[in-house]
Enzyme design. Structure first.
Site, PDB file in Angstrom:
ATOM      1  N   SER A 174       0.814  -1.221   0.000  1.00  0.00           N
ATOM      2  CA  SER A 174       0.000   0.000   0.000  1.00  0.00           C
ATOM      3  C   SER A 174       0.842   1.264   0.000  1.00  0.00           C
ATOM      4  CB  SER A 174      -0.874  -0.017   1.250  1.00  0.00           C
ATOM      5  OG  SER A 174      -1.443   1.253   1.476  1.00  0.00           O
ATOM      6  N   GLU A 206       0.142   3.590   1.772  1.00  0.00           N
ATOM      7  CA  GLU A 206       0.203   4.004   3.183  1.00  0.00           C
ATOM      8  C   GLU A 206       1.602   3.774   3.762  1.00  0.00           C
ATOM      9  OE1 GLU A 206      -2.019   5.218   5.788  1.00  0.00           O
ATOM     10  OE2 GLU A 206      -2.921   6.043   3.996  1.00  0.00           O
ATOM     11  N   TYR A 208      -1.709   0.189  10.582  1.00  0.00           N
ATOM     12  CA  TYR A 208      -1.940  -0.448   9.270  1.00  0.00           C
ATOM     13  C   TYR A 208      -0.711  -0.281   8.373  1.00  0.00           C
ATOM     14  CZ  TYR A 208      -3.693  -0.926   4.470  1.00  0.00           C
ATOM     15  OH  TYR A 208      -3.853  -1.283   3.152  1.00  0.00           O
TER      16      TYR A 208
HETATM   17  P1  NAP Z   1     -11.425  -4.871   1.749  1.00  0.00           P
HETATM   18  O1  NAP Z   1     -12.580  -4.597   0.846  1.00  0.00           O
HETATM   19  O2  NAP Z   1     -11.430  -4.290   3.118  1.00  0.00           O
HETATM   20  O3  NAP Z   1     -11.278  -6.466   1.880  1.00  0.00           O
HETATM   21  C1  NAP Z   1     -10.482  -7.043   2.863  1.00  0.00           C
HETATM   22  C2  NAP Z   1     -10.619  -8.556   2.777  1.00  0.00           C
HETATM   23  O4  NAP Z   1      -9.785  -9.139   3.771  1.00  0.00           O
HETATM   24  C3  NAP Z   1     -12.046  -9.086   3.020  1.00  0.00           C
HETATM   25  O5  NAP Z   1     -12.330 -10.069   2.065  1.00  0.00           O
HETATM   26  C4  NAP Z   1     -11.936  -9.721   4.394  1.00  0.00           C
HETATM   27  O6  NAP Z   1     -12.793 -10.821   4.587  1.00  0.00           O
HETATM   28  C5  NAP Z   1     -10.501 -10.215   4.356  1.00  0.00           C
HETATM   29  N1  NAP Z   1      -9.979 -10.532   5.684  1.00  0.00           N
HETATM   30  C6  NAP Z   1      -9.958  -9.736   6.780  1.00  0.00           C
HETATM   31  N2  NAP Z   1      -9.439 -10.398   7.832  1.00  0.00           N
HETATM   32  C7  NAP Z   1      -9.140 -11.658   7.399  1.00  0.00           C
HETATM   33  C8  NAP Z   1      -8.594 -12.808   8.019  1.00  0.00           C
HETATM   34  N3  NAP Z   1      -8.275 -12.833   9.323  1.00  0.00           N
HETATM   35  N4  NAP Z   1      -8.414 -13.917   7.270  1.00  0.00           N
HETATM   36  C9  NAP Z   1      -8.774 -13.932   5.966  1.00  0.00           C
HETATM   37  N5  NAP Z   1      -9.302 -12.867   5.316  1.00  0.00           N
HETATM   38  C10 NAP Z   1      -9.483 -11.742   6.033  1.00  0.00           C
HETATM   39  O7  NAP Z   1     -10.066  -4.427   1.054  1.00  0.00           O
HETATM   40  P2  NAP Z   1      -9.772  -4.047  -0.482  1.00  0.00           P
HETATM   41  O8  NAP Z   1     -10.028  -2.598  -0.690  1.00  0.00           O
HETATM   42  O9  NAP Z   1     -10.399  -5.057  -1.358  1.00  0.00           O
HETATM   43  O10 NAP Z   1      -8.185  -4.208  -0.520  1.00  0.00           O
HETATM   44  C11 NAP Z   1      -7.572  -5.462  -0.816  1.00  0.00           C
HETATM   45  C12 NAP Z   1      -6.165  -5.467  -0.264  1.00  0.00           C
HETATM   46  O11 NAP Z   1      -5.411  -4.421  -0.872  1.00  0.00           O
HETATM   47  C13 NAP Z   1      -6.045  -5.239   1.231  1.00  0.00           C
HETATM   48  O12 NAP Z   1      -4.952  -5.996   1.700  1.00  0.00           O
HETATM   49  C14 NAP Z   1      -5.733  -3.762   1.350  1.00  0.00           C
HETATM   50  O13 NAP Z   1      -5.047  -3.487   2.560  1.00  0.00           O
HETATM   51  C15 NAP Z   1      -4.862  -3.570   0.131  1.00  0.00           C
HETATM   52  N6  NAP Z   1      -4.871  -2.225  -0.453  1.00  0.00           N
HETATM   53  C16 NAP Z   1      -6.040  -1.628  -0.765  1.00  0.00           C
HETATM   54  C17 NAP Z   1      -6.048  -0.388  -1.364  1.00  0.00           C
HETATM   55  C18 NAP Z   1      -7.338   0.304  -1.733  1.00  0.00           C
HETATM   56  O14 NAP Z   1      -7.312   1.510  -1.965  1.00  0.00           O
HETATM   57  N7  NAP Z   1      -8.446  -0.420  -1.834  1.00  0.00           N
HETATM   58  C19 NAP Z   1      -4.830   0.251  -1.643  1.00  0.00           C
HETATM   59  C20 NAP Z   1      -3.631  -0.406  -1.327  1.00  0.00           C
HETATM   60  C21 NAP Z   1      -3.658  -1.655  -0.741  1.00  0.00           C
HETATM   61  P3  NAP Z   1     -14.178 -10.781   5.449  1.00  0.00           P
HETATM   62  O15 NAP Z   1     -15.251 -10.557   4.442  1.00  0.00           O
HETATM   63  O16 NAP Z   1     -14.244 -12.111   6.068  1.00  0.00           O
HETATM   64  O17 NAP Z   1     -14.049  -9.659   6.430  1.00  0.00           O
HETATM   65  O1  G4F Z   2     -10.729   6.581   2.550  1.00  0.00           O
HETATM   66  P1  G4F Z   2      -9.721   6.487   3.636  1.00  0.00           P
HETATM   67  O2  G4F Z   2     -10.162   5.843   4.904  1.00  0.00           O
HETATM   68  O3  G4F Z   2      -8.470   5.778   2.984  1.00  0.00           O
HETATM   69  P2  G4F Z   2      -6.912   5.715   3.394  1.00  0.00           P
HETATM   70  O4  G4F Z   2      -6.716   5.980   4.829  1.00  0.00           O
HETATM   71  O5  G4F Z   2      -6.176   6.564   2.434  1.00  0.00           O
HETATM   72  O6  G4F Z   2      -6.590   4.168   3.133  1.00  0.00           O
HETATM   73  C1  G4F Z   2      -7.037   3.492   1.950  1.00  0.00           C
HETATM   74  O7  G4F Z   2      -6.055   3.609   0.954  1.00  0.00           O
HETATM   75  C2  G4F Z   2      -4.799   2.965   1.277  1.00  0.00           C
HETATM   76  C3  G4F Z   2      -3.845   3.225   0.105  1.00  0.00           C
HETATM   77  O8  G4F Z   2      -3.211   4.465   0.295  1.00  0.00           O
HETATM   78  C4  G4F Z   2      -5.054   1.497   1.491  1.00  0.00           C
HETATM   79  F1  G4F Z   2      -3.883   0.854   1.732  1.00  0.00           F
HETATM   80  C5  G4F Z   2      -6.020   1.309   2.648  1.00  0.00           C
HETATM   81  O9  G4F Z   2      -6.310  -0.087   2.800  1.00  0.00           O
HETATM   82  C6  G4F Z   2      -7.323   2.035   2.325  1.00  0.00           C
HETATM   83  O10 G4F Z   2      -7.934   1.389   1.239  1.00  0.00           O
HETATM   84  O11 G4F Z   2      -9.203   7.950   4.013  1.00  0.00           O
HETATM   85  C7  G4F Z   2      -8.682   8.824   3.028  1.00  0.00           C
HETATM   86  C8  G4F Z   2      -8.455  10.195   3.644  1.00  0.00           C
HETATM   87  C9  G4F Z   2      -7.645  10.202   4.934  1.00  0.00           C
HETATM   88  O12 G4F Z   2      -6.718  11.248   4.886  1.00  0.00           O
HETATM   89  C10 G4F Z   2      -8.659  10.487   6.019  1.00  0.00           C
HETATM   90  O13 G4F Z   2      -8.160  11.168   7.156  1.00  0.00           O
HETATM   91  O14 G4F Z   2      -9.734  10.759   3.975  1.00  0.00           O
HETATM   92  C11 G4F Z   2      -9.619  11.379   5.245  1.00  0.00           C
HETATM   93  N1  G4F Z   2     -10.954  11.459   5.851  1.00  0.00           N
HETATM   94  C12 G4F Z   2     -11.560  12.608   6.249  1.00  0.00           C
HETATM   95  N2  G4F Z   2     -12.743  12.334   6.817  1.00  0.00           N
HETATM   96  C13 G4F Z   2     -11.754  10.434   6.172  1.00  0.00           C
HETATM   97  C14 G4F Z   2     -12.881  10.985   6.777  1.00  0.00           C
HETATM   98  N3  G4F Z   2     -11.615   9.102   5.988  1.00  0.00           N
HETATM   99  C15 G4F Z   2     -12.622   8.292   6.393  1.00  0.00           C
HETATM  100  N4  G4F Z   2     -12.519   6.965   6.186  1.00  0.00           N
HETATM  101  N5  G4F Z   2     -13.754   8.801   7.008  1.00  0.00           N
HETATM  102  C16 G4F Z   2     -13.928  10.136   7.232  1.00  0.00           C
HETATM  103  O15 G4F Z   2     -14.934  10.554   7.797  1.00  0.00           O
END
Ligand code: NAP
Ligand code: G4F
Length: 332
Positions: A127, A129, A151
């Site tokens: 990520s 992050e 995280y």
């Molecule tokens: P998500 O919608 O939150 O999905 C997370 C998945 O992890 C769910 O299927 C959840 O299953 C599973 N999980 C949680 N705890 C587990 C455990 N103990 N054992 C097995 N599975 C478990 O996340 P996403 O947005 O699809 O992201 C996919 C991956 O990419 C994550 O690793 C995230 O950190 C990473 N990532 C995401 C972004 C982004 O912007 N979306 C960016 C960079 C990296 P349940 O349904 O059982 O809870």
């Molecule tokens: O949507 P967010 O919660 O995403 P964040 O923290 O960027 O993380 C996501 O992207 C990562 C990749 O860079 C992934 F690795 C991670 O798993 C996840 O998918 O927050 C985005 C921004 C932050 O700066 C937060 O402080 O939005 C700001 N924010 C402001 N108000 C809020 C809120 N975020 C959330 N979730 N809720 C609020 O009310």
């Protein structure tokens, strides 16, 4: 027929990746956890050919068992506690699942392949992050990490474990350093979906206002459907490597609000959005913007959905969903 095992199949990316691999003729196995997981029905509806395997990232024997059942050519480790805000409240669990979970999947592959780790290609969902308090802008594969949340720290551990298994065991292990990616399937806790759902509800008269935290943070937001294609491309190369995947554009939460409210014809949202201390984070990542030049040149990958179109797609989807929910509720 190639075989793939996806952890995190019930999440946003798992669904898009499962669909993509199934459309390419893969036999797709998805790891699911817990009893009566309500998201299983959605997975089976969207990917009818899916084969589900029970397991949990905190439980190594179940992961070894999953490898034995799936006999995968490719493993995509997408499972995690992925919500940054939650990671301060459950820091230990985040370390166990998001960090140690990576090591357990790598160990399961090592045991399953009897140390010949080049036999199974591995993708780790790293990520942006990890960049946290960014040391340079834009961020590339060579930018040093400075994570700002439990995280981010857990993802940094998983990233270096992936690199280490590549260097120690000749594993075909790739780390995709993906910037934020969103879609109509995004969880409601993330800021884009929280905003697009609230905008839909406010415009339909179902909600009065929206509470958010920091409106000045900047993110590089792309479309999840594009990003899972980059994951697949990483595992099709001659040699494993790490790649930044991003759009190269950054926008504030205020710009997100502008685009989302404009979609429903409301240009002035100032009286509809409050800032609430509950949604501010103990340490913030102020700015993310990625440079995906390497993904473009090596993988031939580029994003196809610009920011405005992405947010409008999400608002339109939430309008449909909220209208339907309101109509169903009125019928009861
Ligand atoms: P998500 O919608 O939150 O999905 C997370 C998945 O992890 C769910 O299927 C959840 O299953 C599973 N999980 C949680 N705890 C587990 C455990 N103990 N054992 C097995 N599975 C478990 O996340 P996403 O947005 O699809 O992201 C996919 C991956 O990419 C994550 O690793 C995230 O950190 C990473 N990532 C995401 C972004 C982004 O912007 N979306 C960016 C960079 C990296 P349940 O349904 O059982 O809870
Ligand atoms: O949507 P967010 O919660 O995403 P964040 O923290 O960027 O993380 C996501 O992207 C990562 C990749 O860079 C992934 F690795 C991670 O798993 C996840 O998918 O927050 C985005 C921004 C932050 O700066 C937060 O402080 O939005 C700001 N924010 C402001 N108000 C809020 C809120 N975020 C959330 N979730 N809720 C609020 O009310």
């Amino acid at each position: 027929m190639p075989r793939a095992l996806i952890t995190g199949i019930t999440g946003q990316d798992g669904l898009y990746l499962g669909e993509l691999l199934a459309s390419k003729g893969y036999e797709v196995f998805g790891l699911v956890r817990g009893q009566s997981n309500p998201k299983i029905a959605t997975v089976e509806r969207i990917i009818p050919s899916i084969e589900l395997v029970e397991g949990d990232l905190t439980d190594l024997p179940s992961l070894i068992g999953a490898m034995e059942i799936a006999q995968p050519d490719e493993v995509y480790n997408l499972g995690a506690i992925s919500f940054v805000g939650l990671s301060w409240k459950q820091a230990e669990l985040t370390g166990e699942i998001t960090g140690m979970g990576v090591l357990r999947v790598l160990e399961a592959i090592r045991i399953h392949t009897q140390n010949d780790m080049s036999k199974v290609r591995f993708y780790q969902a790293s990520s942006s992050e990890m960049f946290g308090k960014v040391r340079e802008t834009p961020q590339t594969e060579l930018t040093p990490f400075h994570p700002r949340s439990p995280y981010g720290v857990a993802k940094t551990f998983g990233h270096y474990m992936t690199v280490n298994y590549r260097e120690s065991y000749d594993a075909y292990a790739c780390s995709g350093i993906l910037f934020n990616h969103e879609s109509p399937r995004r969880g409601h806790e993330f800021v884009t979906r929280k905003v697009t759902r609230a905008v839909a509800r406010i415009s339909l008269g179902l909600q009065d206002s929206l509470s958010l935290g920091n409106l000045d943070a900047r993110r590089d937001w792309g479309f999840a459907g594009d990003y899972v294609d980059a994951m697949w491309r990483m595992l099709q190369q001659d040699a494993p490597d790490d790649y930044v995947v991003s759009t190269g554009e950054t926008h504030t939460i205020r710009e997100l609000l502008d685009v989302a409210f404009a979609r429903v014809g409301m240009d002035d949202w100032s009286g509809l959005v409050q800032q609430d201390p509950r949604f501010f984070r103990p340490a913030e990542v102020d700015l993310l913007i990625g440079d995906a030049t390497k993904a473009a040149s090596v993988l031939g990958w580029k994003p196809t959905v610009p920011f405005h179109q992405l947010i409008e797609m999400m608002v339109d989807n939430d309008l449909l969903t909220e209208r339907k929910l309101a109509a169903d509720a009125a019928r009861v």
